[in-house]
Motif scaffolding. Structure first.
Motif, PDB file in Angstrom:
ATOM      1  N   GLY A   1       0.800  -1.222   0.000  1.00 50.41           N
ATOM      2  CA  GLY A   1       0.000   0.000   0.000  1.00 50.41           C
ATOM      3  C   GLY A   1       0.830   1.268   0.000  1.00 50.41           C
ATOM      4  N   SER A   2       2.091   1.176   0.465  1.00 47.01           N
ATOM      5  CA  SER A   2       2.944   2.365   0.500  1.00 47.01           C
ATOM      6  C   SER A   2       3.606   2.638  -0.843  1.00 47.01           C
ATOM      7  N   MET A   3       3.427   1.717  -1.810  1.00 40.41           N
ATOM      8  CA  MET A   3       4.070   1.864  -3.113  1.00 40.41           C
ATOM      9  C   MET A   3       3.137   2.579  -4.088  1.00 40.41           C
ATOM     10  N   SER A   4       3.714   2.987  -5.215  1.00 40.08           N
ATOM     11  CA  SER A   4       2.913   3.611  -6.268  1.00 40.08           C
ATOM     12  C   SER A   4       1.891   2.623  -6.796  1.00 40.08           C
ATOM     13  N   PRO A   5       0.660   3.084  -7.117  1.00 41.09           N
ATOM     14  CA  PRO A   5      -0.350   2.179  -7.662  1.00 41.09           C
ATOM     15  C   PRO A   5       0.081   1.499  -8.958  1.00 41.09           C
ATOM     16  N   MET A   6       1.043   2.102  -9.688  1.00 35.77           N
ATOM     17  CA  MET A   6       1.503   1.515 -10.938  1.00 35.77           C
ATOM     18  C   MET A   6       2.783   0.707 -10.758  1.00 35.77           C
ATOM     19  N   ALA A   7       3.132   0.378  -9.506  1.00 34.31           N
ATOM     20  CA  ALA A   7       4.335  -0.420  -9.237  1.00 34.31           C
ATOM     21  C   ALA A   7       3.992  -1.906  -9.208  1.00 34.31           C
ATOM     22  N   ARG A   8       3.100  -2.345 -10.109  1.00 37.80           N
ATOM     23  CA  ARG A   8       2.694  -3.746 -10.226  1.00 37.80           C
ATOM     24  C   ARG A   8       2.240  -4.309  -8.872  1.00 37.80           C
ATOM     25  N   PRO A   9       1.217  -3.729  -8.277  1.00 42.32           N
ATOM     26  CA  PRO A   9       0.845  -4.089  -6.907  1.00 42.32           C
ATOM     27  C   PRO A   9       0.414  -5.536  -6.736  1.00 42.32           C
TER      28      PRO A   9
ATOM     29  N   LEU B   1       5.987   4.830 -18.356  1.00 40.76           N
ATOM     30  CA  LEU B   1       7.139   4.970 -19.247  1.00 40.76           C
ATOM     31  C   LEU B   1       7.790   6.337 -19.111  1.00 40.76           C
ATOM     32  N   ARG B   2       7.000   7.357 -18.824  1.00 41.59           N
ATOM     33  CA  ARG B   2       7.575   8.700 -18.663  1.00 41.59           C
ATOM     34  C   ARG B   2       8.528   8.768 -17.473  1.00 41.59           C
ATOM     35  N   GLN B   3       8.276   7.930 -16.461  1.00 44.13           N
ATOM     36  CA  GLN B   3       9.078   7.972 -15.245  1.00 44.13           C
ATOM     37  C   GLN B   3      10.161   6.897 -15.208  1.00 44.13           C
ATOM     38  N   ALA B   4      10.090   5.941 -16.141  1.00 45.69           N
ATOM     39  CA  ALA B   4      11.040   4.821 -16.111  1.00 45.69           C
ATOM     40  C   ALA B   4      12.416   5.266 -16.601  1.00 45.69           C
ATOM     41  N   ARG B   5      13.442   4.596 -16.092  1.00 48.58           N
ATOM     42  CA  ARG B   5      14.812   4.904 -16.504  1.00 48.58           C
ATOM     43  C   ARG B   5      15.348   3.913 -17.532  1.00 48.58           C
ATOM     44  N   THR B   6      14.767   2.715 -17.580  1.00 48.49           N
ATOM     45  CA  THR B   6      15.279   1.701 -18.492  1.00 48.49           C
ATOM     46  C   THR B   6      14.297   1.361 -19.617  1.00 48.49           C
ATOM     47  N   ALA B   7      13.263   2.164 -19.773  1.00 54.25           N
ATOM     48  CA  ALA B   7      12.301   1.973 -20.859  1.00 54.25           C
ATOM     49  C   ALA B   7      11.628   3.310 -21.136  1.00 54.25           C
ATOM     50  N   GLY B   8      11.174   3.467 -22.388  1.00 55.60           N
ATOM     51  CA  GLY B   8      10.471   4.700 -22.731  1.00 55.60           C
ATOM     52  C   GLY B   8      11.262   5.567 -23.693  1.00 55.60           C
ATOM     53  N   PHE B   9      10.676   6.704 -24.012  1.00 57.68           N
ATOM     54  CA  PHE B   9      11.220   7.552 -25.067  1.00 57.68           C
ATOM     55  C   PHE B   9      12.231   8.589 -24.573  1.00 57.68           C
ATOM     56  N   GLN B  10      12.554   8.565 -23.277  1.00 60.22           N
ATOM     57  CA  GLN B  10      13.456   9.559 -22.733  1.00 60.22           C
ATOM     58  C   GLN B  10      14.921   9.127 -22.781  1.00 60.22           C
TER      59      GLN B  10
ATOM     60  N   PRO C   1       4.162  -4.973 -27.639  1.00 57.54           N
ATOM     61  CA  PRO C   1       4.531  -4.056 -26.549  1.00 57.54           C
ATOM     62  C   PRO C   1       6.024  -3.993 -26.258  1.00 57.54           C
ATOM     63  N   THR C   2       6.742  -5.091 -26.503  1.00 57.15           N
ATOM     64  CA  THR C   2       8.180  -5.105 -26.200  1.00 57.15           C
ATOM     65  C   THR C   2       9.050  -5.156 -27.452  1.00 57.15           C
ATOM     66  N   SER C   3       8.449  -5.318 -28.620  1.00 61.47           N
ATOM     67  CA  SER C   3       9.240  -5.437 -29.853  1.00 61.47           C
ATOM     68  C   SER C   3       8.700  -4.545 -30.954  1.00 61.47           C
ATOM     69  N   SER C   4       8.453  -3.278 -30.618  1.00 65.52           N
ATOM     70  CA  SER C   4       7.994  -2.349 -31.656  1.00 65.52           C
ATOM     71  C   SER C   4       8.740  -1.022 -31.492  1.00 65.52           C
ATOM     72  N   VAL C   5       8.043   0.026 -31.090  1.00 63.07           N
ATOM     73  CA  VAL C   5       8.655   1.361 -31.085  1.00 63.07           C
ATOM     74  C   VAL C   5       8.933   1.897 -29.691  1.00 63.07           C
ATOM     75  N   VAL C   6       8.546   1.183 -28.653  1.00 64.26           N
ATOM     76  CA  VAL C   6       8.808   1.642 -27.286  1.00 64.26           C
ATOM     77  C   VAL C   6      10.153   1.079 -26.841  1.00 64.26           C
ATOM     78  N   PRO C   7      11.177   1.916 -26.721  1.00 61.10           N
ATOM     79  CA  PRO C   7      12.515   1.403 -26.403  1.00 61.10           C
ATOM     80  C   PRO C   7      12.588   0.805 -24.998  1.00 61.10           C
ATOM     81  N   ILE C   8      13.311  -0.301 -24.893  1.00 60.75           N
ATOM     82  CA  ILE C   8      13.628  -0.934 -23.619  1.00 60.75           C
ATOM     83  C   ILE C   8      15.135  -1.148 -23.604  1.00 60.75           C
ATOM     84  N   ARG C   9      15.762  -0.851 -22.486  1.00 61.58           N
ATOM     85  CA  ARG C   9      17.228  -0.882 -22.423  1.00 61.58           C
ATOM     86  C   ARG C   9      17.792  -2.213 -22.906  1.00 61.58           C
ATOM     87  N   ASP C  10      17.255  -3.315 -22.423  1.00 61.50           N
ATOM     88  CA  ASP C  10      17.666  -4.634 -22.915  1.00 61.50           C
ATOM     89  C   ASP C  10      16.846  -4.943 -24.157  1.00 61.50           C
ATOM     90  N   THR C  11      17.504  -4.938 -25.300  1.00 62.98           N
ATOM     91  CA  THR C  11      16.770  -5.065 -26.559  1.00 62.98           C
ATOM     92  C   THR C  11      16.197  -6.464 -26.778  1.00 62.98           C
TER      93      THR C  11
END
Length: 578
Positions: free
Chosen positions: A71-79, A252-261, A345-355
């Motif tokens: 409950g103390s984690m972010s709701p999007m942290a795969r609860p 994805l906007r907040q992730a460090r190992t995935a997303g467009f940033q 979702p993992t093999s198109s245009v959304v970059p993930i650090r581990d290809t």
């Protein structure tokens, strides 16, 4: 008025014959229990294995996880997935064994639900005779295929393992809907399971697409009529799907190992790379050899880099051929489209650090299974030959999975295997070095850190751990050099704390206190800093200051054996001083 039939007449009425190969319910239950025993045996080499790779960074490794809860984690942290970790920890403690067993049971559950989905899809694809046995074979391939070891034997693979039964459960409810269209109860079940799947792993957001694809490929009447019959589900799930996509975008906007940033991995470079990666996944499905825990797959910076354009041409050609023969091979056509949708979702245009990561094939596996089932059912041979060949395939898969799970069960074997298969992978050398360090094989660890530095520029984490290995080898001057290199990258409390620890070992208490005081200034809640500083005060015979720091450390990390040992040493030193 016609007289009712007597019991004898009713008994004489012929009963519709079941299709050949239909399995009674009791037989299915027996097969399910047999599958559980088999999968536990096949994965037994990994069950006693330690936490490896990213396992150490999972939320449950935080000392406060059990107390604070999900409950103390972010709701999007795969609860929902993290709740499963919480219960593992609550019931069985930190022993990795229970985490591994739970992963295997989840895999077994997914296999059972997959059987139900396959059986219905085979029926929709026109398979009548031996449909149940074909579904058993397909689900057994999923159960025993070595490409799934990363999702099962790797504790961090829980995100795949926990989300898939929820995803398949929702899909199976949809498949077994009533002929006139799904009712409100079915709609409720699909949406609840879909939401749970989304909050276990984000890639399950593609479920609405799979539902529409199923209605389009296997319509009851026309496609328009089928979509209208299922309006109760399609309307709400579009809304839920849109919300889920927004939530995924926010993650994805907040992730460090995935997303467009990620500036060094733009979307188009990742997209080019996936044209080749998809073929690696298909090859691993057909011929599961050369598996690797850390592929470090090269990025294609242009459409011609590494022959990426050839991968795209192959994908387009495969889709064109499948479309051309869609009526002759409806299951294979649907399976290919489903695979493309589920891998997107993992093999198109959304970059993930581990290809490339083998666990990403866990969700799309059903698509490849349907293609396999299509060709198995059309194989024109004797029943004995077919049964013998398929049984041999399953035995081979089981053997390979057992061997691969043994690799996952031993960190040394895991990283030795990764470095041998890709000697240019700096991260794999780094992890192998850490295995040696944790075993207190410090000279060997230093050799592997050297190997890692030769093929990749050391980052902050590597420099910190390299310094610790040098300290372990009693090379304190070199350790300080690595810590100072790390400080140039990130001026953290951790690096100051470690420098203070090493300076104390060099009998330089004044310099050690300077570093430790700076560490406290940067983070007053790190227990090891107070332990190290207490040790310096003890070294200087300043017992009161040492006691204060030890108590602070113990308050931050209750029950820590190193802190308790230091307090006992302080008591003995005080007694001796008197």
């Amino acid at each position: 008025m016609k007289a009712p039939k007597n019991k004898a007449e009713q008994a004489a009425k012929p009963v519709a014959a079941l299709p050949p190969g239909t399995l009674p319910t009791l037989h299915l239950i027996g097969l399910a229990f047999a599958a559980l025993l088999i999968v536990l045996y096949v994965y037994s080499p990994a069950l006693n294995g330690p936490f490896v790779f990213d396992d150490e960074y999972l939320p449950f490794r935080d000392p406060g996880f059990l107390k604070n809860g999900v409950g103390s984690m972010s709701p999007m942290a795969r609860p929902f997935m993290n709740y499963s970790f919480w219960w593992n920890l609550k019931l069985f403690g930190e022993d990795p064994y229970s985490f591994h067993v739970f992963n295997v049971i989840l895999h077994w559950m997914s296999t059972g639900i997959l059987f139900l989905a396959l059986r219905k899809l085979l029926e929709m694809g026109g398979v009548v005779a031996w449909r149940d046995w074909l579904a058993v074979f397909g689900s057994a391939v999923f159960l025993l295929h070595p490409i799934n070891t990363e999702s099962v034997a790797y504790v961090a693979g829980r995100s795949e393992g926990f989300s898939l039964p929820l995803f398949l459960g929702a899909y199976t409810i949809f498949l077994y809907r009533r002929p006139g269209g799904i009712d409100w109860l079915g709609t409720f079940g699909v949406i609840v399971l879909f939401v749970c799947a989304i909050f276990s792993k984000e890639h399950t957001a593609v479920l609405p697409g799979l539902l529409f694809l199923t209605d389009i490929c296997f319509p009851e009447g026309t496609v328009a009529q089928t979509l209208r019959r299922n309006w109760r589900l399609h309307g709400p799930i579009i809304v839920v799907g849109a919300v889920s996509l927004y939530l995924v975008y926010d993650v994805l906007r907040q992730a460090r190992t995935a997303g467009f940033q990620m500036a060094d991995l733009p979307w188009n470079h990742y997209f080019y790379t996936q044209w080749l990666v998809i073929w690696v996944y298909i090859r691993l499905y057909l011929l599961p050899v050369g598996q690797n825990a850390d592929w470090d797959y090269p990025v294609s910076r242009s459409i011609t880099d590494h022959g990426a354009i050839l991968g795209l041409i192959g994908i387009v050609a495969l889709l064109v051929v499948a479309f051309r023969y869609r009526r002759r091979y409806p299951l294979a056509f649907f399976g290919l489209l489903a695979f493309a949708l589920l891998i997107a979702p993992t093999s198109s245009v959304v970059p993930i650090r581990d290809t490339l990561a083998e666990r990403r094939l866990y969700l799309p596996f059903i698509g490849l299974l349907l293609i396999t089932c299509e060709f198995v059912r059309r194989w024109n041979t004797t029943t004995a030959t077919r049964a013998g060949t398929l049984a041999t395939v399953l035995l081979a898969l089981g053997y390979m999975t057992s061997a691969r799970s043994a690799v996952w069960g031993d960190p040394y074997l895991l990283w030795k295997d990764a470095t041998e298969k890709n000697p240019a992978n700096s991260r794999a050398h780094f992890h192998l070095a850490m295995v040696h360090y944790e075993r207190q094989e410090c000279p060997e660890a230093l050799k592997k850190f050297d190997d890692a530095a030769k093929v990749g520029k050391p980052d902050y984490s590597m420099l910190i751990d390299w310094g610790l290995a040098l300290d372990c080898a009693n090379q304190q001057d070199q350790a300080l050099m690595k810590f100072r290199e790390a400080q140039k990258i990130e001026n953290s409390y951790h690096v100051h704390s470690l420098m203070g620890m090493v300076l104390a070992k060099q009998n330089k208490p004044g310099l050690a206190l300077d570093e430790l005081n700076e560490a406290v200034h940067l983070n007053p809640n790190y227990d090891m800093t107070f332990l190290y500083r207490g040790n310096v005060y003890l070294q200087m015979n300043q017992f009161d200051q040492a006691e204060t720091d030890y108590n602070t450390a113990l308050k931050l990390k209750p029950g820590d054996p190193n802190i308790l040992q230091a307090i006992e040493l302080l008591k003995r030193r005080r007694s001796g001083a008197r």
